[in-house]
Design a protein around this motif. Structure first.
Motif, PDB file in Angstrom:
ATOM      1  N   ALA A  57       0.827  -1.216   0.000  1.00 54.01           N
ATOM      2  CA  ALA A  57       0.000   0.000   0.000  1.00 54.01           C
ATOM      3  C   ALA A  57       0.860   1.263   0.000  1.00 54.01           C
ATOM      4  O   ALA A  57       0.520   2.258  -0.633  1.00 54.01           O
ATOM      5  CB  ALA A  57      -0.933   0.005   1.207  1.00 54.01           C
ATOM      6  N   LYS A  58       1.989   1.214   0.719  1.00 52.39           N
ATOM      7  CA  LYS A  58       2.851   2.385   0.816  1.00 52.39           C
ATOM      8  C   LYS A  58       3.863   2.489  -0.321  1.00 52.39           C
ATOM      9  O   LYS A  58       4.439   3.548  -0.538  1.00 52.39           O
ATOM     10  CB  LYS A  58       3.642   2.341   2.140  1.00 52.39           C
ATOM     11  CG  LYS A  58       2.876   2.771   3.356  1.00 52.39           C
ATOM     12  CD  LYS A  58       3.756   2.700   4.598  1.00 52.39           C
ATOM     13  CE  LYS A  58       4.974   3.585   4.553  1.00 52.39           C
ATOM     14  NZ  LYS A  58       4.811   4.923   5.144  1.00 52.39           N
ATOM     15  N   GLY A  59       4.116   1.362  -1.007  1.00 50.23           N
ATOM     16  CA  GLY A  59       5.218   1.354  -1.958  1.00 50.23           C
ATOM     17  C   GLY A  59       6.534   1.466  -1.207  1.00 50.23           C
ATOM     18  O   GLY A  59       7.473   2.120  -1.633  1.00 50.23           O
ATOM     19  N   PRO A 144       3.828   1.798  10.220  1.00 51.70           N
ATOM     20  CA  PRO A 144       4.635   2.929   9.763  1.00 51.70           C
ATOM     21  C   PRO A 144       3.720   4.149   9.648  1.00 51.70           C
ATOM     22  O   PRO A 144       2.504   4.031   9.839  1.00 51.70           O
ATOM     23  CB  PRO A 144       5.094   2.487   8.376  1.00 51.70           C
ATOM     24  CG  PRO A 144       3.978   1.616   7.888  1.00 51.70           C
ATOM     25  CD  PRO A 144       3.399   0.943   9.116  1.00 51.70           C
ATOM     26  N   SER A 145       4.285   5.292   9.359  1.00 53.72           N
ATOM     27  CA  SER A 145       3.444   6.461   9.094  1.00 53.72           C
ATOM     28  C   SER A 145       2.560   6.148   7.883  1.00 53.72           C
ATOM     29  O   SER A 145       2.969   5.463   6.952  1.00 53.72           O
ATOM     30  CB  SER A 145       4.321   7.686   8.846  1.00 53.72           C
ATOM     31  OG  SER A 145       5.323   7.408   7.885  1.00 53.72           O
ATOM     32  N   ALA A 146       1.319   6.682   7.908  1.00 54.97           N
ATOM     33  CA  ALA A 146       0.308   6.285   6.919  1.00 54.97           C
ATOM     34  C   ALA A 146       0.374   7.151   5.659  1.00 54.97           C
ATOM     35  O   ALA A 146      -0.581   7.814   5.283  1.00 54.97           O
ATOM     36  CB  ALA A 146      -1.081   6.351   7.546  1.00 54.97           C
ATOM     37  N   ASN A 147       1.546   7.141   5.024  1.00 54.77           N
ATOM     38  CA  ASN A 147       1.751   7.899   3.793  1.00 54.77           C
ATOM     39  C   ASN A 147       2.418   6.997   2.766  1.00 54.77           C
ATOM     40  O   ASN A 147       3.004   5.978   3.132  1.00 54.77           O
ATOM     41  CB  ASN A 147       2.670   9.100   4.072  1.00 54.77           C
ATOM     42  CG  ASN A 147       3.961   8.690   4.762  1.00 54.77           C
ATOM     43  OD1 ASN A 147       3.971   8.397   5.951  1.00 54.77           O
ATOM     44  ND2 ASN A 147       5.034   8.613   4.014  1.00 54.77           N
ATOM     45  N   ARG A 148       2.327   7.380   1.476  1.00 56.08           N
ATOM     46  CA  ARG A 148       3.122   6.673   0.482  1.00 56.08           C
ATOM     47  C   ARG A 148       4.598   6.890   0.801  1.00 56.08           C
ATOM     48  O   ARG A 148       4.983   7.958   1.274  1.00 56.08           O
ATOM     49  CB  ARG A 148       2.835   7.226  -0.918  1.00 56.08           C
ATOM     50  CG  ARG A 148       1.418   7.022  -1.354  1.00 56.08           C
ATOM     51  CD  ARG A 148       1.213   5.597  -1.871  1.00 56.08           C
ATOM     52  NE  ARG A 148       0.076   5.596  -2.755  1.00 56.08           N
ATOM     53  CZ  ARG A 148       0.146   5.393  -4.076  1.00 56.08           C
ATOM     54  NH1 ARG A 148       1.300   5.129  -4.662  1.00 56.08           N
ATOM     55  NH2 ARG A 148      -0.929   5.433  -4.793  1.00 56.08           N
ATOM     56  N   LEU A 152       5.363  13.080   2.557  1.00 55.19           N
ATOM     57  CA  LEU A 152       5.193  13.665   3.888  1.00 55.19           C
ATOM     58  C   LEU A 152       4.345  12.767   4.775  1.00 55.19           C
ATOM     59  O   LEU A 152       3.355  12.198   4.316  1.00 55.19           O
ATOM     60  CB  LEU A 152       4.435  14.977   3.776  1.00 55.19           C
ATOM     61  CG  LEU A 152       5.158  16.220   3.308  1.00 55.19           C
ATOM     62  CD1 LEU A 152       4.157  17.360   3.227  1.00 55.19           C
ATOM     63  CD2 LEU A 152       6.281  16.566   4.263  1.00 55.19           C
ATOM     64  N   SER A 153       4.684  12.708   6.046  1.00 59.01           N
ATOM     65  CA  SER A 153       3.848  11.971   6.993  1.00 59.01           C
ATOM     66  C   SER A 153       2.521  12.704   7.194  1.00 59.01           C
ATOM     67  O   SER A 153       2.460  13.925   7.124  1.00 59.01           O
ATOM     68  CB  SER A 153       4.555  11.840   8.337  1.00 59.01           C
ATOM     69  OG  SER A 153       5.634  10.949   8.238  1.00 59.01           O
ATOM     70  N   PRO A 154       1.436  11.938   7.445  1.00 55.56           N
ATOM     71  CA  PRO A 154       0.118  12.542   7.636  1.00 55.56           C
ATOM     72  C   PRO A 154      -0.132  12.924   9.081  1.00 55.56           C
ATOM     73  O   PRO A 154       0.156  12.162   9.985  1.00 55.56           O
ATOM     74  CB  PRO A 154      -0.824  11.410   7.229  1.00 55.56           C
ATOM     75  CG  PRO A 154      -0.053  10.161   7.554  1.00 55.56           C
ATOM     76  CD  PRO A 154       1.410  10.472   7.471  1.00 55.56           C
ATOM     77  N   LYS A 236      16.734  11.031   1.375  1.00 57.25           N
ATOM     78  CA  LYS A 236      15.467  11.565   0.879  1.00 57.25           C
ATOM     79  C   LYS A 236      14.299  10.872   1.563  1.00 57.25           C
ATOM     80  O   LYS A 236      14.145   9.672   1.524  1.00 57.25           O
ATOM     81  CB  LYS A 236      15.357  11.366  -0.625  1.00 57.25           C
ATOM     82  CG  LYS A 236      14.029  11.893  -1.169  1.00 57.25           C
ATOM     83  CD  LYS A 236      14.007  11.756  -2.667  1.00 57.25           C
ATOM     84  CE  LYS A 236      12.616  11.785  -3.255  1.00 57.25           C
ATOM     85  NZ  LYS A 236      11.625  12.608  -2.663  1.00 57.25           N
ATOM     86  N   HIS A 237      13.479  11.660   2.199  1.00 57.20           N
ATOM     87  CA  HIS A 237      12.387  11.096   2.978  1.00 57.20           C
ATOM     88  C   HIS A 237      11.469  12.221   3.355  1.00 57.20           C
ATOM     89  O   HIS A 237      11.866  13.376   3.363  1.00 57.20           O
ATOM     90  CB  HIS A 237      12.956  10.443   4.239  1.00 57.20           C
ATOM     91  CG  HIS A 237      12.167   9.249   4.663  1.00 57.20           C
ATOM     92  ND1 HIS A 237      12.094   8.108   3.921  1.00 57.20           N
ATOM     93  CD2 HIS A 237      11.385   9.029   5.739  1.00 57.20           C
ATOM     94  CE1 HIS A 237      11.319   7.234   4.554  1.00 57.20           C
ATOM     95  NE2 HIS A 237      10.866   7.777   5.658  1.00 57.20           N
ATOM     96  N   TYR A 238      10.256  11.935   3.690  1.00 56.23           N
ATOM     97  CA  TYR A 238       9.352  12.944   4.225  1.00 56.23           C
ATOM     98  C   TYR A 238       9.233  14.155   3.302  1.00 56.23           C
ATOM     99  O   TYR A 238       9.202  15.284   3.759  1.00 56.23           O
ATOM    100  CB  TYR A 238       9.834  13.430   5.602  1.00 56.23           C
ATOM    101  CG  TYR A 238      10.255  12.349   6.561  1.00 56.23           C
ATOM    102  CD1 TYR A 238       9.292  11.496   7.094  1.00 56.23           C
ATOM    103  CD2 TYR A 238      11.572  12.176   6.930  1.00 56.23           C
ATOM    104  CE1 TYR A 238       9.649  10.509   7.996  1.00 56.23           C
ATOM    105  CE2 TYR A 238      11.943  11.186   7.824  1.00 56.23           C
ATOM    106  CZ  TYR A 238      10.978  10.362   8.350  1.00 56.23           C
ATOM    107  OH  TYR A 238      11.350   9.397   9.230  1.00 56.23           O
ATOM    108  N   ALA A 239       9.253  13.958   2.000  1.00 58.34           N
ATOM    109  CA  ALA A 239       9.342  15.108   1.094  1.00 58.34           C
ATOM    110  C   ALA A 239       7.991  15.497   0.511  1.00 58.34           C
ATOM    111  O   ALA A 239       7.193  14.639   0.157  1.00 58.34           O
ATOM    112  CB  ALA A 239      10.318  14.784  -0.036  1.00 58.34           C
TER     113      ALA A 239
HETATM  114 MG    MG Z   1       7.452   7.252   7.651  1.00 59.15          MG
END
Ligand code: MG
Ligand code: TXA
Length: 336
Positions: A57-59, A144-148, A152-154, A236-239
């Protein structure tokens, strides 16, 4: 897949809705839920197929391990092959709360949760909805955080829906996540323990309980040590979608330069007096208090991103420990 969105009271969630969400988890489904840091995307941590669905779901790359959420310290110990004295002291002090502890894993934790590694990351979240869900499910919940992946984290259910709608079974909407930044991750398998991800629980607060810990250095190169130990700490993360850049001091000159290049710009500043007459600039005045800043950061970035700006220019907060986690996330968001 239809994603069911259920409103619950953040303090006293309706037990019938919580029971339904718990049943979805026990049946191998995916439920997004609020925590006091950010929204998490949960699955039964002991069900390998359910956990695989999180990655799909997150890739999310399978090399990036998940945090397992439990309802209390005793439940955490059940998943650990070894429980260092530091884990006990920190759990007693900070749980429920936004500190994640990395400890040796027991065999019953599936390899997919830990990316094949010998350790597992554990946390007892403080949000009443998260705790109610964990108690009702009575299984450990990988979340994990519920984002792709890399987004960005939701911090709201709307953020989750935008990113993962149609890919997960259910979202519990318990209002905005108040902390606003992901938990502090501390590896207590080493001596001294090592900070893997700064968060709202600060190094000083941890050191007041267990003595000195190792901290990551702030230069991006320092993250090079991270992938093996904590793959989620890759640069690269949370972008956001728009290119984000950090500026030390007043960003006015840089904004003017971007305007000359014909770009639409979001500008996160500390200066209450700032205004910009050019309609291509969206000014967001950020709080000067680190906790308030953390609580708002992702929501503001989501907002300016949704306006379709091409650049987000952020004035860097001071280089002090209370701003450590925020500077960390800003640096990652600007890594391209
Ligand atoms: Mg995360
Ligand atoms: O606040 C939070 O921690 C949120 C909420 C939902 O609890 N969760 C979260 O999960 O931020 P995620 O997957 O976005 O970040 C988990 C971080 C990643 O950096 C990952 O690499 C690290 O924890 N991690 C997980 N298991 C680990 C392990 N066994 N060893 C080292 N790092 C680990």
């Amino acid at each position: 897949m239809h994603t069911e969105l259920c409103r619950v009271d953040p303090e006293q969630p309706d037990p019938r809705i919580v029971a339904r969400a718990a049943a979805v988890l026990r049946a191998g489904g995916l439920v997004a839920f609020p925590t006091e840091t950010v929204y998490g995307l949960g699955a039964d941590a002991l069900n390998e197929n359910a956990v695989r669905r999180i990655f799909e779901a997150k890739g999310r790359p399978p090399s990036n391990p998940l945090i397992v959420h439990v309802a209390g310290l005793e439940a955490a110990r059940q998943l650990a092959a070894d429980w260092p004295a530091s884990a006990q002291a920190l759990g007693e002090t900070f749980w429920p709360g936004s500190l994640t502890l990395v400890v040796p894993k027991k065999e019953l934790v599936p390899a997919i949760v830990t990316a094949g590694g010998p350790t597992v990351a554990l946390r007892v979240p403080a949000h009443p909805v998260a705790l109610a869900l964990l108690r009702a499910a009575s299984v450990p919940v990988a979340a994990p955080s519920a984002n792709r992946s890399t987004r960005l984290s939701p911090t709201t259910a709307a953020h989750v829906l935008r990113d993962l709608g149609g890919r997960i079974d259910m979202i519990l909407d318990g209002g905005p996540a108040t902390g606003g930044l992901e938990s502090t991750v501390l590896d207590v398998t080493t001596s001294p323990p090592r900070l893997l991800r700064p968060g709202l629980v600060t190094p000083q607060e941890i050191e007041a309980v267990i003595g000195p810990i190792l901290r990551p250095l702030e230069r991006p190169g320092a993250l090079a040590v991270a992938p093996a130990r904590s793959p989620g700490l890759m640069g690269k993360h949370y972008a956001p979608r728009a290119a984000l850049e950090c500026i030390t001091g007043d960003a006015r000159q840089r904004i003017d330069q971007l305007l000359c290049e014909g770009q639409r710009v979001g500008w996160l500043t500390f200066d209450r007096a700032v205004s910009h007459l050019d309609p291509r600039v969206t000014v967001v005045v950020m709080p000067s208090d680190a906790r308030e800043y953390a609580a708002q950061l992702y929501a503001r970035l989501h907002e300016v991103d949704a306006l379709g700006v091409q650049r987000i220019v952020v004035e860097l907060p001071p280089d002090t420990e209370e701003w450590l986690a925020i500077r960390d996330r800003l640096r990652r968001a600007s890594a391209r």
